[in-house]
Enzyme design. Structure first.
Site, PDB file in Angstrom:
ATOM      1  N   LYS A 111       1.051  -1.175  -0.401  1.00 56.32           N
ATOM      2  CA  LYS A 111       0.543  -0.095   0.337  1.00 56.32           C
ATOM      3  C   LYS A 111       1.020   1.457  -0.255  1.00 56.32           C
ATOM      4  O   LYS A 111       0.400   2.141  -0.461  1.00 56.32           O
ATOM      5  CB  LYS A 111      -1.007   0.161   1.763  1.00 56.32           C
ATOM      6  CG  LYS A 111      -1.565  -0.992   1.169  1.00 56.32           C
ATOM      7  CD  LYS A 111      -3.220  -0.576   1.730  1.00 56.32           C
ATOM      8  CE  LYS A 111      -4.185  -2.079   1.816  1.00 56.32           C
ATOM      9  NZ  LYS A 111      -5.529  -1.410   2.568  1.00 56.32           N
ATOM     10  N   LYS A 192      -5.001  -9.898  -6.722  1.00 55.51           N
ATOM     11  CA  LYS A 192      -6.521 -10.364  -5.437  1.00 55.51           C
ATOM     12  C   LYS A 192      -7.446  -9.448  -6.117  1.00 55.51           C
ATOM     13  O   LYS A 192      -7.356  -7.939  -6.145  1.00 55.51           O
ATOM     14  CB  LYS A 192      -5.982 -10.524  -4.329  1.00 55.51           C
ATOM     15  CG  LYS A 192      -6.148  -8.964  -3.380  1.00 55.51           C
ATOM     16  CD  LYS A 192      -6.008  -9.284  -1.998  1.00 55.51           C
ATOM     17  CE  LYS A 192      -5.762  -7.623  -1.264  1.00 55.51           C
ATOM     18  NZ  LYS A 192      -5.694  -7.335  -0.459  1.00 55.51           N
ATOM     19  N   LYS A 195     -11.318  -3.756  -3.243  1.00 55.56           N
ATOM     20  CA  LYS A 195     -12.072  -2.566  -3.735  1.00 55.56           C
ATOM     21  C   LYS A 195     -11.269  -1.703  -4.456  1.00 55.56           C
ATOM     22  O   LYS A 195     -12.185  -0.410  -5.254  1.00 55.56           O
ATOM     23  CB  LYS A 195     -12.514  -1.814  -2.473  1.00 55.56           C
ATOM     24  CG  LYS A 195     -13.172  -2.505  -1.238  1.00 55.56           C
ATOM     25  CD  LYS A 195     -13.110  -2.891   0.011  1.00 55.56           C
ATOM     26  CE  LYS A 195     -13.295  -3.659   1.094  1.00 55.56           C
ATOM     27  NZ  LYS A 195     -13.154  -3.485   2.201  1.00 55.56           N
TER      28      LYS A 195
HETATM   29  P1  TYM Z   1     -10.647  -5.290   4.121  1.00 59.78           P
HETATM   30  O1  TYM Z   1     -11.043  -4.649   4.691  1.00 59.78           O
HETATM   31  O2  TYM Z   1      -9.758  -5.475   3.111  1.00 59.78           O
HETATM   32  O3  TYM Z   1     -11.509  -7.404   3.757  1.00 59.78           O
HETATM   33  C1  TYM Z   1     -12.194  -7.687   4.823  1.00 59.78           C
HETATM   34  C2  TYM Z   1     -12.029  -9.244   4.624  1.00 59.78           C
HETATM   35  O4  TYM Z   1     -12.569  -9.593   3.070  1.00 59.78           O
HETATM   36  C3  TYM Z   1     -10.896 -10.585   3.109  1.00 59.78           C
HETATM   37  N1  TYM Z   1     -10.930 -10.009   1.398  1.00 59.78           N
HETATM   38  C4  TYM Z   1     -10.839 -11.166   0.730  1.00 59.78           C
HETATM   39  N2  TYM Z   1     -11.259 -12.539   0.455  1.00 59.78           N
HETATM   40  C5  TYM Z   1     -10.433 -13.160  -0.147  1.00 59.78           C
HETATM   41  N3  TYM Z   1     -10.314 -13.067  -1.218  1.00 59.78           N
HETATM   42  C6  TYM Z   1      -9.691 -11.819  -1.727  1.00 59.78           C
HETATM   43  N4  TYM Z   1      -9.809 -11.094  -3.267  1.00 59.78           N
HETATM   44  C7  TYM Z   1     -10.361 -10.471  -0.691  1.00 59.78           C
HETATM   45  N5  TYM Z   1     -10.069  -9.629  -0.586  1.00 59.78           N
HETATM   46  C8  TYM Z   1     -10.485  -9.032   1.224  1.00 59.78           C
HETATM   47  C9  TYM Z   1     -10.444  -9.743   4.029  1.00 59.78           C
HETATM   48  O5  TYM Z   1      -9.237 -11.157   3.752  1.00 59.78           O
HETATM   49  C10 TYM Z   1     -10.892  -9.659   5.102  1.00 59.78           C
HETATM   50  O6  TYM Z   1     -10.893 -10.586   5.888  1.00 59.78           O
HETATM   51  N6  TYM Z   1      -7.438  -5.426   7.966  1.00 59.78           N
HETATM   52  C11 TYM Z   1      -8.774  -6.149   8.094  1.00 59.78           C
HETATM   53  C12 TYM Z   1      -9.402  -5.548   8.658  1.00 59.78           C
HETATM   54  C13 TYM Z   1      -9.187  -5.348  10.524  1.00 59.78           C
HETATM   55  C14 TYM Z   1      -9.393  -6.562  10.855  1.00 59.78           C
HETATM   56  C15 TYM Z   1      -9.225  -6.304  12.170  1.00 59.78           C
HETATM   57  C16 TYM Z   1      -9.715  -7.837  10.341  1.00 59.78           C
HETATM   58  C17 TYM Z   1      -9.159  -4.573  10.775  1.00 59.78           C
HETATM   59  N7  TYM Z   1      -9.606  -5.607  12.355  1.00 59.78           N
HETATM   60  C18 TYM Z   1      -9.787  -7.277  13.218  1.00 59.78           C
HETATM   61  C19 TYM Z   1     -10.100  -8.969  10.848  1.00 59.78           C
HETATM   62  C20 TYM Z   1      -9.302  -8.303  12.556  1.00 59.78           C
HETATM   63  C21 TYM Z   1      -8.899  -5.803   6.375  1.00 59.78           C
HETATM   64  O7  TYM Z   1      -8.345  -4.496   5.523  1.00 59.78           O
HETATM   65  O8  TYM Z   1      -9.259  -6.839   5.729  1.00 59.78           O
END
Ligand code: TYM
Length: 327
Positions: A111, A192, A195
């Site tokens: 990022k 991957k 968004k």
């Molecule tokens: P975020 O908001 O990017 O994504 C949310 C969840 O979706 C999953 N995900 C995917 N899984 C499979 N294939 C993909 N292409 C894909 N894109 C996203 C992510 O693995 C995630 O589970 N850092 C985290 C948010 C967060 C969090 C936490 C998660 C903050 N605090 C505590 C768990 C526990 C994030 O940016 O997810």
């Protein structure tokens, strides 16, 4: 009872990767475990954002949880910034994690790569994420594959804290789905699905119409050798389609690969299976989004319950670190 915590950033439209990587597990876990699911809006501040968009998307993301099958009576749903303990514990974690380990986070490297100005919060982001999880004594954290490294860091920091200051935190485990843990972009299958993808054609949004879904799958990039075979290294596009088909229908990847000898019919069946899986999500989204006041009330109750748990953990951590309690 096993405690579950997970979160999603309100930084854009929810997509198929979020659904298969995270939400489907959230919805299954709610019947078995004590689940806390959070819209992690503070994490959304780590990159460029528009305040009005952030506010709107926070509510939309909460509606997305419900649309994806999370039942409000079964779990605690809340917004991260409504529970101030997250930001406060994050500081204690920043003073437990090292600069070196935060520097090794691949998500930070990706990022921040090529950017002139990188927010300090993007660097310390994994400390806030660790705080999110540790505040709730979570045993299990359902996430997609891209969050594994952050979970490892959370475990390391929890163990270190417990070792230095005495048993304080539960050491959590990542729960990563067997299939579709890393859904790839349909146009750029080396990246991957996300968004922030450059081409909207590569990402299936949870609210796409059946026509949009069918068109995106039909146009998905594959290869020219024409052989249906699961080989993510040499055939990333086709392998992604096979994996999606397996994840959505509950079949094994081998079974799916054996059932097709041409790409066209696989794409047609995948489009149909996705339309069927996401149809109810869209319908529930419409229903829930028609009553924002109800969602706000729900998040309010959730924050109250979450704060009850979080405040106790934070007090325990402050005490363990030797911060003088107020008289
Ligand atoms: P975020 O908001 O990017 O994504 C949310 C969840 O979706 C999953 N995900 C995917 N899984 C499979 N294939 C993909 N292409 C894909 N894109 C996203 C992510 O693995 C995630 O589970 N850092 C985290 C948010 C967060 C969090 C936490 C998660 C903050 N605090 C505590 C768990 C526990 C994030 O940016 O997810």
């Amino acid at each position: 009872m096993t405690r579950v915590f997970s979160g999603v950033q309100p930084s854009g439209a929810l997509h198929l990767g979020n659904y298969l990587g995270a939400f489907r597990q959230w919805a299954a876990d709610q019947w078995e475990f004590d689940c806390f699911y959070c819209v992690v809006d503070l994490h959304g501040l780590t990159v460029e954002f528009d305040p009005a968009d952030l506010r709107r998307r926070t509510l939309e993301t909460a509606v997305g949880f419900l649309a994806a099958g999370v039942e409000p009576e079964q779990c605690t749903l809340f917004v991260q910034s409504h529970v101030h303990e997250h930001a406060e514990l994050a500081w204690l974690i920043e003073c437990t994690a090292s600069f070196g380990e935060l520097s090794r986070m691949t998500q930070f490297k990706e990022k921040s790569h090529g950017r002139e100005s990188v927010k300090a919060g993007l660097f310390t982001y994994p400390a806030l994420m660790a705080a999110d999880i540790l505040l709730y004594d979570a045993d299990r954290v359902p996430v997609g594959d891209d969050q594994r490294q952050h979970l490892e860091l959370t475990r390391d920091v929890a163990l270190r804290f417990n070792h230095r200051y005495g048993e304080t935190f539960v050491v959590p485990e990542a729960a990563v789905p067997r299939q579709a843990a890393r859904v790839m972009d349909l146009q750029h299958p080396g990246s991957k699905m996300s968004k922030s993808a450059e081409s909207p054609q590569g990402t299936i949004d949870l609210l796409d119409t059946p026509e949009q879904i069918a068109q995106k799958v039909r146009r998905a990039v594959t290869d020219t050798d024409g052989e249906v075979r699961y080989d993510p290294e040499h055939k990333p596009g086709l392998s992604n389609l096979l994996e999606l088909m397996a994840a959505v229908t509950g079949r094994s990847i081998d079974d799916v690969a054996a059932a097709y000898d041409r790409y066209g019919p696989l794409k047609a069946d995948l489009a149909e299976a996705l339309v069927e899986a996401l149809g109810p999500v869209r319908e529930r989204y419409e229903t829930y989004s028609s009553d924002p006041a109800e969602i706000t009330a729900l998040l309010d109750q959730g924050a109250e319950k979450a704060a009850g748990v979080a405040s106790k953990t934070l007090a325990r951590a402050k005490d363990a670190m030797g911060l003088l309690p107020r008289g």
